[in-house]
Structure formats: structure tokens, C-alpha cells
Write an enzyme that holds these catalytic residues in place. Sequence first.
Site, PDB file in Angstrom:
ATOM      1  CG  ASP A   1      -2.052   0.960   1.142  1.00  0.00           C
ATOM      2  OD1 ASP A   1      -2.308   1.479   0.034  1.00  0.00           O
ATOM      3  OD2 ASP A   1      -2.699   1.224   2.172  1.00  0.00           O
TER       4      ASP A   1
ATOM      5  CG  ASN B   1      -7.385  -2.387  -6.181  1.00  0.00           C
ATOM      6  OD1 ASN B   1      -6.447  -3.159  -5.970  1.00  0.00           O
ATOM      7  ND2 ASN B   1      -7.727  -1.447  -5.286  1.00  0.00           N
TER       8      ASN B   1
HETATM    9  C1  FPP Z   1      -1.765   0.157  -3.463  1.00  0.00           C
HETATM   10  O1  FPP Z   1      -1.347   1.486  -3.453  1.00  0.00           O
HETATM   11  C2  FPP Z   1      -1.214  -0.543  -4.627  1.00  0.00           C
HETATM   12  C3  FPP Z   1      -1.949  -1.121  -5.637  1.00  0.00           C
HETATM   13  C4  FPP Z   1      -3.417  -1.147  -5.668  1.00  0.00           C
HETATM   14  C5  FPP Z   1      -1.300  -1.724  -6.805  1.00  0.00           C
HETATM   15  C6  FPP Z   1      -0.156  -2.655  -6.503  1.00  0.00           C
HETATM   16  C7  FPP Z   1       0.666  -2.814  -7.710  1.00  0.00           C
HETATM   17  C8  FPP Z   1       2.000  -2.771  -7.751  1.00  0.00           C
HETATM   18  C9  FPP Z   1       2.859  -2.628  -6.575  1.00  0.00           C
HETATM   19  C10 FPP Z   1       2.703  -2.896  -9.050  1.00  0.00           C
HETATM   20  C11 FPP Z   1       2.643  -4.244  -9.657  1.00  0.00           C
HETATM   21  C12 FPP Z   1       3.324  -5.284  -8.868  1.00  0.00           C
HETATM   22  C13 FPP Z   1       3.498  -6.558  -9.290  1.00  0.00           C
HETATM   23  C14 FPP Z   1       4.107  -7.542  -8.383  1.00  0.00           C
HETATM   24  C15 FPP Z   1       3.126  -7.003 -10.632  1.00  0.00           C
HETATM   25  P1  FPP Z   1      -2.438   2.641  -3.575  1.00  0.00           P
HETATM   26  O2  FPP Z   1      -2.549   3.035  -4.996  1.00  0.00           O
HETATM   27  O3  FPP Z   1      -3.726   2.195  -2.953  1.00  0.00           O
HETATM   28  O4  FPP Z   1      -1.766   3.761  -2.725  1.00  0.00           O
HETATM   29  P2  FPP Z   1      -2.507   4.917  -1.901  1.00  0.00           P
HETATM   30  O5  FPP Z   1      -3.299   4.240  -0.797  1.00  0.00           O
HETATM   31  O6  FPP Z   1      -1.386   5.743  -1.369  1.00  0.00           O
HETATM   32  O7  FPP Z   1      -3.394   5.657  -2.862  1.00  0.00           O
END
Ligand code: FPP
Length: 241
Positions: free
Chosen positions: A15, A63
Amino acid sequence: MTKSALPAHVGIIMDGNGRWAKSRGQVRTAGHLEGLTAAKKVVKAASDMGISYLTLYTFSTENWKRAAEEVGFIMGLVKQYLRGELNFYRENRIRIRHTGDVAGLPPDIAAELKAACDDTRDFEGMQVILALNYGGRDEIVRAVNRALATSAGTGPKPVFTEDRIRQFLDNPDVPDPDLIIRTAGEFRTSNFLLWEGAYAEYFISDKFWPDWTGEDLALAVQDYQSRDRRYGGLAGGIAGV
Ligand code: FPP
């Protein structure tokens, strides 16, 4: 205090990509891109450390509510990861697996995922389980429906037990996670491994996911090793009642 061994299975709620980007005046997708780099570092560190299973919460069933552009970008990164890391998996004997509803994934991503899983199926090193279109409640509902489908017919009504439901989860052979890490300082499960994580130890890190490295994983594991896992029982058995 009982020192636990190395966790066999670690789950990570990655996150803070968006906040990482915002804190630098960048667009959210820049955070996801850097998040991919962090994932590569942490996968390597976990494999070197001798962890057997690593589940990465990459895209949840919730998501899809995000802007189409962001969803498309994350799917592109998944594709890039699955293709681009193939040599790395081969060198490190890493097996790729999936948890989540494959039927709800775009066909090209589902095909890429299948190719990576097939290609690495026989590797005996660490297993990286990508939680993609994953929701803990959704996994349980799908498991129950699969169990019902196999017992459909004229016989007696099926009886559900924990063991029976477990058999129909996405990866019934994978042991429950010992340690679940969440980055970016939030204290929530966010629908991650609801069934499997019943007795997981949680570790919350204030760092945003893109800032994570193998050292952070080592610190989380060290912290886990100082925990006293009682699974609802008492330390040292029933002595001292
Ligand atoms: C959460 O951060 C992250 C995600 C929903 C996406 C996760 C994806 C990756 C780390 C890249 C791909 C990885 C692999 C292993 C293929 P957020 O966007 O919710 O952050 P925020 O809460 O600060 O908005």
C-alpha cells in the site's frame, strides 16, 4: 518468549503507491511503477532468505472502482512483470502462482498469467502467489460454490466443515500465511486472505510500498521472530491454569 522460526508464508499488502507519488508531486501511476521495482527487490530478498511462499496483493476485487487509466496501467505492469522476470524466475527456480478470480481478468492478462504459471510449474524454489482480482470474501464464496457443484445431485444435503471449504480455496496446498505485512501505515485487512490469515501475525510499516527494500523485509521477519504465537491457546500449554 518463544522465538519463532522463519515464516514459511509471508503475505504483503503493498500500500501507499499513490501517496508516494503525491508526496513527490507525481501522478499516481508513477507510484505504481516504482512499486513494481520494490516488488522485484522484495521477491529477490524473500527468495534469498529462504521464505517458501510470498503472496503479493497486487489488485483487489475492489480496485476496479479506480479510474480506467490507472487500472489499465496496473494491468500493464502485471504483464511487464510476468514477461520481464521470466529469466529471473528461471535462475532462482521461483514458481509463479495466482489467487483470485481469473474469470474476471482481461483475457490477455489471464493468458499471460497462465503462461507464467505453466512455465514455472516445476520449479521447487520459492512460490510467488500473485493476488490478482482477489478478494478474501470472493475466494470463500467461490470455494463454497465449487464445493456445492461437486456435491450436486440427488444425495443428502452437503455438510460444510472448515476442512471441506479449505479444500476448495484457490490454492489448498499452500500453508496459511504466518506473517502479513501492510505498508503505508494502515491498520486494515482490506479483504486480504480472510480465511487463510486467521492466525497470521500482522506487521504494519509506516513506509510507502515504493520505498520498501529487502532490508525492510528482514526487519519485519525479525519482528515476527520475537512474537509468541499461541493460536488461541496459552503459552507453554495448559500449565499454570
Ligand atoms: C496500493 O497502493 C497498490 C496497488 C493497488 C497496486 C499494486 C501494484 C503494484 C505494486 C505494481 C505491480 C506489482 C506486481 C508484483 C506485478 P495505492 O494506490 O492504494 O496507494 P494509496 O493508498 O497511497 O493511494
